[in-house]
Design a protein around this motif. Sequence first.
Motif, PDB file in Angstrom:
ATOM      1  N   LYS A   1      49.495 -10.523  36.279  1.00  0.00           N
ATOM      2  CA  LYS A   1      50.261  -9.528  37.077  1.00  0.00           C
ATOM      3  C   LYS A   1      50.473  -9.982  38.508  1.00  0.00           C
ATOM      4  CE  LYS A   1      49.866  -5.591  34.233  1.00  0.00           C
ATOM      5  NZ  LYS A   1      48.853  -4.724  33.677  1.00  0.00           N
TER       6      LYS A   1
ATOM      7  N   ASP B   1      47.295 -13.537  25.138  1.00  0.00           N
ATOM      8  CA  ASP B   1      46.126 -12.901  25.769  1.00  0.00           C
ATOM      9  C   ASP B   1      45.021 -12.671  24.732  1.00  0.00           C
ATOM     10  OD1 ASP B   1      47.164 -12.696  28.467  1.00  0.00           O
ATOM     11  OD2 ASP B   1      48.561 -11.225  27.656  1.00  0.00           O
TER      12      ASP B   1
ATOM     13  N   THR C   1      37.608  -6.573  26.677  1.00  0.00           N
ATOM     14  CA  THR C   1      37.524  -6.658  28.144  1.00  0.00           C
ATOM     15  C   THR C   1      38.120  -7.980  28.634  1.00  0.00           C
ATOM     16  OG1 THR C   1      35.468  -5.445  27.968  1.00  0.00           O
ATOM     17  CG2 THR C   1      35.899  -6.464  30.070  1.00  0.00           C
TER      18      THR C   1
ATOM     19  N   GLY D   1      46.426 -16.371  31.272  1.00  0.00           N
ATOM     20  CA  GLY D   1      47.124 -15.161  31.712  1.00  0.00           C
ATOM     21  C   GLY D   1      48.527 -15.351  32.268  1.00  0.00           C
TER      22      GLY D   1
ATOM     23  N   LYS E   1      41.866  -7.816  28.429  1.00  0.00           N
ATOM     24  CA  LYS E   1      42.464  -7.054  29.542  1.00  0.00           C
ATOM     25  C   LYS E   1      42.488  -7.891  30.819  1.00  0.00           C
ATOM     26  CE  LYS E   1      41.508  -2.403  27.895  1.00  0.00           C
ATOM     27  NZ  LYS E   1      40.462  -1.369  27.826  1.00  0.00           N
ATOM     28  N   ARG E   2      41.454  -8.722  31.006  1.00  0.00           N
ATOM     29  CA  ARG E   2      41.407  -9.585  32.197  1.00  0.00           C
ATOM     30  C   ARG E   2      42.526 -10.640  32.141  1.00  0.00           C
ATOM     31  NH1 ARG E   2      41.513 -10.376  37.261  1.00  0.00           N
ATOM     32  NH2 ARG E   2      40.553 -12.302  37.987  1.00  0.00           N
ATOM     33  N   SER E   3      42.802 -11.127  30.934  1.00  0.00           N
ATOM     34  CA  SER E   3      43.876 -12.104  30.777  1.00  0.00           C
ATOM     35  C   SER E   3      45.214 -11.466  31.175  1.00  0.00           C
ATOM     36  CB  SER E   3      43.911 -12.618  29.328  1.00  0.00           C
ATOM     37  OG  SER E   3      44.915 -13.575  29.165  1.00  0.00           O
ATOM     38  N   ILE E   4      45.418 -10.227  30.754  1.00  0.00           N
ATOM     39  CA  ILE E   4      46.665  -9.517  31.106  1.00  0.00           C
ATOM     40  C   ILE E   4      46.731  -9.322  32.622  1.00  0.00           C
ATOM     41  CG2 ILE E   4      47.880  -7.302  30.914  1.00  0.00           C
ATOM     42  CD1 ILE E   4      46.739  -7.146  28.017  1.00  0.00           C
ATOM     43  N   GLU E   5      45.575  -8.944  33.197  1.00  0.00           N
ATOM     44  CA  GLU E   5      45.496  -8.694  34.642  1.00  0.00           C
ATOM     45  C   GLU E   5      45.837  -9.961  35.450  1.00  0.00           C
ATOM     46  OE1 GLU E   5      41.881  -6.191  35.510  1.00  0.00           O
ATOM     47  OE2 GLU E   5      41.452  -7.950  36.755  1.00  0.00           O
TER      48      GLU E   5
END
Length: 266
Positions: free
Chosen positions: A266, A164, A256, A96, A259-263
């Motif tokens: 951050k 990601d 899912t 990420g 999305k966690r990788s993107i999160e």
Amino acid sequence: MSPVIGFVGTGNMGTAIIRGLTGRGSLEFCGTDLNRDKLAELKRDCGLEPLATPNDVAQRSDYIVLAVKPQHLRPVLQDMSGHLTEAKCLVSIAAGIPVARLREWSGNACPVVRVMPNTPALVGAGVSAICLDDPRLSEAQKRQVQDLFTAVGAVHVLPETLFDAFTAVVGSGPAYVFYFMEALVESAVYLGLPRTQATDMVLGLLTGSGKLAAESGEHLSVLREMVTSPAGTTIRALVHMDRQAVRAAIIDAVETSYKRSIELGK
Ligand SMILES: NC(=O)C1=CN([C@@H]2O[C@H](COP(=O)(O)OP(=O)(O)OC[C@H]3O[C@@H](n4cnc5c(N)ncnc54)[C@H](OP(=O)(O)O)[C@@H]3O)[C@@H](O)[C@H]2O)C=CC1
Ligand SMILES: O=C(O)[C@@H]1CCC=N1
């Protein structure tokens, strides 16, 4: 002179890479980890030089592989930034965390490569993505990092925008495969096969099917159809899976993970 490859973090993935690289070329390894027992094991088995802190690794190494959890990376990089020089190269395998963030946390002190490996690297059968987008990377550094990961499996050079997705499919992928294998073993035991034999059979099934897919040159759908006799046994299971929307569940699960990788970045 052979380059020194230093590891900050010798947990699951750091260890898989170090063990996978052992004996594959003239490389010197050093590393640090909060867990001193892991370092002692790697010294014994792989000749890794144990060091006390990430700063020691930064000083001693030409390539610094960052293999701590994404959540632990910022303080490690901020702390070591004073020991980095233009001639060194940071290699982050943290899920990420984008190159821009790695550069910022390390004070822009040296070039950065982002890599996403997977655990089959331990047995030389990994699949890694490498991002070589940092313009400060020399050709020699690009080649060396690719060589490092080629020594433990296949390497795909990818733009960072696809990292990601790669992480969700291939970085996490071994866990999905083992989960599926466990489910098959449970089915076999449920139907009366002894567990040890069932495990061997499922291992052979996965290895054989992977080999067939890799070597036959046939599309996956054609290979699946070859198994699926009209009104036979296989179609019963496949139709059940379709009725249960197993394919959609897999796609949703990977999304899912994506999305966690993107999160994490951050
Ligand atoms: N596991 C996998 O399949 C993959 C993991 N990755 C990435 O690799 C990285 C490592 O993951 P993984 O190996 O699974 O994690 P682990 O927790 O197994 O390994 C991380 C190691 O780093 C140690 N550590 C933490 N902070 C420091 C520090 N300040 N100095 C030295 N050592 C430290 C940890 O010690 P302690 O346990 O005591 O905290 C631990 O031994 C992650 O960023 C992950 O996203 C990428 C691809 C695949
Ligand atoms: O689960 C994780 O976050 C790490 C990254 C890819 C595989 N394991």
